[in-house]
Design a protein around this motif. Structure first.
Motif, PDB file in Angstrom:
ATOM      1  N   UNK C 149      14.040  -0.965 -26.905  1.00 21.08           N
ATOM      2  CA  UNK C 149      13.404  -2.044 -26.143  1.00 21.08           C
ATOM      3  C   UNK C 149      11.895  -2.075 -26.351  1.00 21.08           C
ATOM      4  N   UNK C 150      11.292  -0.897 -26.542  1.00 24.04           N
ATOM      5  CA  UNK C 150       9.827  -0.847 -26.587  1.00 24.04           C
ATOM      6  C   UNK C 150       9.276  -0.518 -27.975  1.00 24.04           C
ATOM      7  N   UNK C 201       4.322   5.716 -23.556  1.00 25.07           N
ATOM      8  CA  UNK C 201       5.729   6.139 -23.499  1.00 25.07           C
ATOM      9  C   UNK C 201       6.668   4.930 -23.476  1.00 25.07           C
ATOM     10  N   UNK C 202       7.859   5.144 -24.024  1.00 24.48           N
ATOM     11  CA  UNK C 202       8.886   4.100 -23.963  1.00 24.48           C
ATOM     12  C   UNK C 202       9.555   4.105 -22.601  1.00 24.48           C
ATOM     13  N   UNK C 228       2.304   1.408 -17.667  1.00 26.89           N
ATOM     14  CA  UNK C 228       2.066   1.975 -18.995  1.00 26.89           C
ATOM     15  C   UNK C 228       2.897   1.270 -20.066  1.00 26.89           C
ATOM     16  N   UNK C 229       3.670   0.262 -19.664  1.00 24.80           N
ATOM     17  CA  UNK C 229       4.446  -0.497 -20.642  1.00 24.80           C
ATOM     18  C   UNK C 229       5.787   0.119 -20.995  1.00 24.80           C
ATOM     19  N   UNK C 285      22.490  -6.162 -24.283  1.00 26.14           N
ATOM     20  CA  UNK C 285      22.894  -5.916 -25.670  1.00 26.14           C
ATOM     21  C   UNK C 285      22.502  -4.530 -26.161  1.00 26.14           C
ATOM     22  N   UNK C 286      21.649  -3.868 -25.426  1.00 21.71           N
ATOM     23  CA  UNK C 286      21.255  -2.513 -25.836  1.00 21.71           C
ATOM     24  C   UNK C 286      22.164  -1.444 -25.247  1.00 21.71           C
TER      25      UNK C 286
END
Lengths: 127, 499, 450
Positions: C149-150, C201-202, C228-229, C285-286
């Motif tokens: 995703x990231x 970080x993811x 932090x995204x 979908x992931x």
């Protein structure tokens, strides 16, 4: 299966219709019928760079997945939101409303190496 | 023929009434008596059902399934053999079920002894130095082995090896597992004889080769006759050989992957060793390793101490580490253990031979019915093709498969491996009688005959299953948007049975 | 002639004739040089009656299975209503394969759909998959979802996440080239989420209740990692807590995952258990592994079917979202029957009993001189007790008295020599607790009630 004569084709079963500096890309009737019911289409974001012959996205049916390859180099100008919302459009009208992306052509956008409708029809018959 | 109710079985969430249900504990108060309400959820929107409702619900659901106990289930590459009930009785013993994974070794000697025996027996049967019983399933065993290979190459100073060679007939899990550790997957084609093309394989071997993953017999049911040449060539190039044990039911007690030159392997105890498949798990996927790879096996393993007692062994410095939270799918291992002790080597060997017999018998009898693309005798399974039938009548392998369901026979594996068009992959297993196999051949032959007379009739099958052909495209299109993957409460009411 | 195979000599001869093979041995022979030559060191076959008794002896040799237990730490002894295994292990469920043929598998498919619904309702998330191997592998799969995703390969994990889950993540991370950062715990037993630790970080994986038993401040952690995204992964090792605690969704998690063994599965020396994973629509979908969707058959009947198979290994091969093939269908079915049987009210009552018993246990132990609660944070059914002597030594002594006293934290947290993690469930009787406290008082004389 008749192939519209106003566009070019690839052996990977994409079609590309060139209008000036813009090209529209989709998959052929043969491709949609071999895949079966298409349930998902994954397309690049507008602005993405495309390289000739490199994967640009994916079409997915119930039982199979197929990469879509860029027939010509360019950047993605528009993606067909209607197809993303209703992937069955590709099955219903692959050469029309089921188009996938529009590309602003860059670099060597000559159709050399692409097939015309007659040559593609011949290719499909040979499969 | 049974009439299935059109409305099916309502979902649990469409049944029950608030306050129904049995009392399992005495009243101890409410959660807010113990915790700050800010930490608590506002409501728990699950249905309340009385136990009799639950009983009827799940009994009716079960009646909508095919199963090995109720049906012939010749699903290729899945080894749907009979699951002995001794296994189930043993796995239900309280001394096994109530044993906590953090129990001191001294209090778990029976379990540890059993695991230790299994580690050794599997090593003997498959010709490996050591086995870990930790992986939860076949694909989990594959990723475990890929992690071991990667660590091995790092330790011997060859981290640049990153290519995994996989025959085009391999299970999809093979390339997916290799890709998870960053390996680039290169597919190796098969020959007209249905064997891996050794020339093509050799041409891909170089200093980048990490692992070659093979299934033997392969998924066409054919023994890779050149296996020793293949393992030698891969070893000469500095690569490792991995054995996918999905088809091990053809070889137990007859030949050993270790003797063929394999370095790593996984087994599917739920195929070869009669652990029930449970509708898709739990499985168990032990991994075996040769002498030079054994030190990378996931830990803990079970060891025997000097005093004869058994212990979990945590002190393996080169181990890749654990691959699941606890030591194994223990209750699945118990089942496989029960299977092994009642058979012994001779019994396991006999089962492999009979699995081969049953497959070849069906193959021989189907030869005039469908095309059988490979000349050689098969092992425990074989493929046939409905390609000719499709050309002649338009009837596909899928239609034959659906027709079998109407006769109470589970369909073979369809459309796989991809190298055979209109493929049906048939694995009868050794636990089926000759009468069942004869009946299968009769039903499939009559479906083919019917296809030639009235092809359109087959497209309508099945007629007598709980549901008929389903609209997979609609499910897929909605699922991609996250719709239709669960029961949703009616808009006005956010909970089941209207609480 | 063999175990469970039905063949008579006559069958074999008739079949060989049809095949045109001279003998069973010839038919199943392998290329020269590969025949089995070694003598295999396995025991001779045992008649079934003897095997039955032999297995029982092995089971009974596990004395710990009969002891009063205060062990939890990721595997929980709960009451399992007999209805659970009675219905879930019916032959039609037990001996079926993965439901590829929808027409012949509606029972399994509908049960999985019901499991997906239960997990969605319990976690508050939009969608759940059909199950994963266990809580630890669910954590790995959740982290892989966040990577996809990231696009970031750095992962933050709280030290309060089950140590075995973290160890499994470390195993995978080494092979996949991920960077794992572990976030420390404060003196209350809660994760410290500092800004710089979350840089780039993811995801952040945080467990609540955490391994110390403490209920974490997931909303604050979620806000920090979102800033932090990255995605917030809420981990649960004791699924029963979901019945009462704020849901992962309410707390701001993007992915909720963990272990559902508490729902009707035995501790069984570590498995099989059942992992769960749920997420928002955005990430559907992931999701790894199987998914069941609702649809219609040609007659318009409601039907269930495996869907989104284009993500999976058998179609996409090396490009699949995960290599997973098998799930834990039977274990998920057991959990589904369990949840149906106890119901909403039953589950809340069981959870309340756990809360009550754990406090009773804490009170009984902390009334002894030298014993105290290690961490101040609120807890569910597990709590850390500070002991005046080494916890490892205490546990060893109690084992001799027939009591599994709990897990010494030093096993996984070096330096925490005097911390014992204890658990009480609805199966822990007030008498068990009183007996344990008396035994502790006798064992540590100066710890007798002041």
């Amino acid at each position: 299966m008749s192939q519209p004569a106003d566009r070019f084709y690839t052996k990977e079963h994409e079609w590309v219709k060139i209008e000036g500096q813009t090209a529209t890309v989709g998959i052929t009737d043969y491709a949609q019928s071999s895949l079966g019911d298409i349930v998902y289409v994954e397309l690049p974001a507008p602005g993405a760079a495309l390289e000739r012959g490199k994967p640009l996205g994916v079409v997915e049916s119930v039982k199979a997945v197929s990469d879509i390859y860029a027939p010509l180099p360019g950047t993605v100008a528009e993606v067909n939101a209607a197809v993303e919302d209703d992937p069955a459009l590709v099955n219903r009208d692959p050469f029309g409303e089921g188009w996938l992306i529009k590309v602003s052509l860059t670099g060597d956008a000559s159709p050399d190496g692409l097939l015309d409708a007659a040559a593609y029809a011949e290719f499909v018959r040979s499969l | 023929m049974r009439q299935w109710p059109k409305e099916g079985v309502p979902l649990l969430f469409e049944q029950g009434a608030p306050g129904r249900g049995s009392r399992f504990v005495e009243d101890a108060g409410r959660p807010e008596d113990f915790l700050d309400p800010a930490l608590l959820r506002r409501r728990l929107p699950l249905p309340d059902l009385a136990e009799p409702e639950v009983a009827r619900h799940f009994t009716r659901l079960s009646q909508r399934n095919f199963s090995v106990d109720g049906n012939f289930y010749p699903l290729g590459s899945c080894t749907m053999k009979y699951n002995p009930k001794l296994n189930e009785a043993a796995a239900a013993y309280e001394g096994f079920t109530e044993l906590h994974p953090f129990a001191p070794d001294a209090g778990a000697q029976g379990a540890l002894h059993l695991l230790w025996d299994m580690q050794r027996w599997l090593s003997e049967l498959f010709g490996m130095a050591e086995f870990s019983l930790m992986p939860a399933a076949g694909a989990h065993g594959e990723i475990t082995a890929m992690l071991m290979a990667k660590k091995y190459f790092a330790q011997i100073g060859q981290p640049e090896r990153h290519v995994c060679l996989v025959p085009d007939t391999a299970h999809g899990t093979n390339p997916a597992s290799a890709a998870m550790v960053g390996y680039r997957v290169v597919a190796i084609p098969s020959t007209r004889r249905g064997r891996t093309d050794v020339g093509a394989l050799r041409a891909r071997l170089d200093g980048a080769t990490a692992v070659c993953m093979m299934t033997n017999p392969n998924t066409l049911g054919l023994f890779e006759d050149d296996i020793v040449d293949i393992t030698r060539a891969v070893h000469d190039a500095g690569g490792l050989m991995y054995y996918d044990g999905a088809n091990a039911n053809a070889i137990v007690g007859l030949t050993r992957p270790g003797d063929m030159g394999f370095d790593l392997l996984h087994l599917n105890l739920h195929k070869t060793f009669s652990v029930p498949h449970g509708g898709g798990g739990p499985g168990s996927g032990p991994v075996g390793a040769s002498e030079r790879l054994a030190r990378y096996l996931p830990q803990p393993l079970v060891t025997r101490r000097g005093d004869g007692g058994f212990a979990l062994e945590w002190d393996r410095p080169d181990s890749i580490g654990p691959v699941r939270a606890f030591w194994s799918h223990f209750l699945a291992i118990v089942r496989a253990y029960a299977y092994i002790i009642v058979h012994g080597v001779e019994g396991l060997q006999a089962n492999s031979r009979l699995a081969v017999l049953n497959a070849n018998y069906v193959r021989a009898r189907l030869k005039g019915v469908l095309s059988v693309p490979y000349e050689d005798l098969c092992r425990h399974e074989f493929v046939c093709s409905a390609e000719d039938l499709k050309r002649a009548t338009g009837v596909r392998a899928l239609d034959l498969a659906k027709g079998l369901l109407d006769a109470g026979i589970h369909a073979p594996t369809m459309y796989w491996p991809h190298v055979v068009p209109e493929c049906l992959m048939i694995e009868p297993t050794e636990t089926e009688t000759k009468e069942t196999l004869d009946e299968f051949v009769r039903v499939l032959s009559s479906l083919v005959a019917r296809a030639r007379e009235d092809p359109s009739a087959l497209a309508a099958l099945p007629l007598h299953t709980p549901v008929r052909r389903v609209d997979e495209a609609q499910a897929g299109r909605l699922a991609n948007k996250g719709i239709g993957l669960r029961w949703e409460p009616p808009a006005a009411d956010a909970s089941p049975n209207g609480t | 002639m063999s175990g469970y195979a039905p063949h008579t000599e006559r069958d074999i001869q008739a079949m060989l004739e049809v095949i045109g093979a001279p003998s069973l041995e010839a038919l199943s022979s392998v290329p020269d040089g590969l025949e089995l030559r070694a003598h295999l060191d396995l025991p001779p076959p045992m008649p079934e009656s003897q095997a039955f008794a032999h297995l029982r002896r092995l089971a009974e040799a596990n004395q710990a299975a009969r002891m009063t237990s205060f062990l939890g730490a990721g595997a929980y002894r709960h009451y399992r209503p007999p209805a659970v295994s009675w219905f879930a292990t019916r032959s039609e469920f037990l001996t079926a394969y993965t439901p590829y043929q929808a027409e012949a598998s509606q029972g399994t498919l509908q049960a999985i759909y019901e499991w997906q619904t239960y997990i969605s309702l319990l976690t508050g998330m939009d969608v759940s998959n059909a199950s994963l191997y266990d809580g630890a592998t669910a954590l790995v799969e959740g982290v892989i979802m966040a990577l996809h995703a990231t696009g970031k390969r750095r992962v933050a994990v709280s030290l309060g996440v089950h140590p075995m889950y973290r160890a499994v993540l470390a195993t995978y991370a080494a092979g996949m080239g991920l960077e794992v950062r572990e976030l420390p715990m404060d003196e209350r037993g809660l994760t410290v989420c500092e800004e710089q630790a979350l840089d780039g970080v993811s995801c952040l994986a945080i467990q609540s209740p955490n391994f110390f038993g403490c209920i974490e401040d997931v909303p604050t952690a979620a806000r920090a990692v979102h800033a932090a995204g990255g995605l917030c992964i809420a981990v649960t090792a004791e699924a029963l807590a979901l019945a009462v605690l704020q849901t992962p969704r309410e707390a701001g998690a993007d992915i909720a995952l963990g272990e559902a063994q508490s729902f009707g599965l035995p501790v069984g020396y570590g498995g099989p258990y059942v992992g769960f994973i749920a997420t928002t629509r955005e990430h559907v979908r992931r999701l790894p592994g199987r998914l069941v969707g609702e649809t219609r058959d040609v007659d318009g009947r409601r039907a269930f079917v495996l869907t989104l198979q284009g993500r999976e290994q058998h179609i996409r091969r090396e490009l699949a979202t995960s290599n997973i093939c098998t799930n834990q269908a039977l274990c998920a079915l057991m959990a589904t029957v369990y949840l149906a049987t106890v119901g909403s009210h039953g589950l809340q009552a069981i959870a309340a009993t756990n809360l009550e018993r754990a406090r009773r246990l804490r009170d009984a132990l902390c009334a002894l001189e030298g014993f105290s609660q290690t961490f101040a944070a609120p807890f569910f059914n597990e709590v850390c007790i500070r002991t005046p002597v080494a916890a490892e030594r205490l546990a060893a002594r109690f084992y001799e008295k027939g009591i599994l006293a709990g897990l010494p934290l030093s096993r996984f947290y070096p330096g925490r020599d005097n911390d014992l993690l204890v658990c009480a469930t609805e199966l822990t009787s007030p008498e068990d607790i009183a007996r344990f406290a008396r035994a502790v008082a006798a064992e540590v004389p100066h710890a007798a009630v002041a």
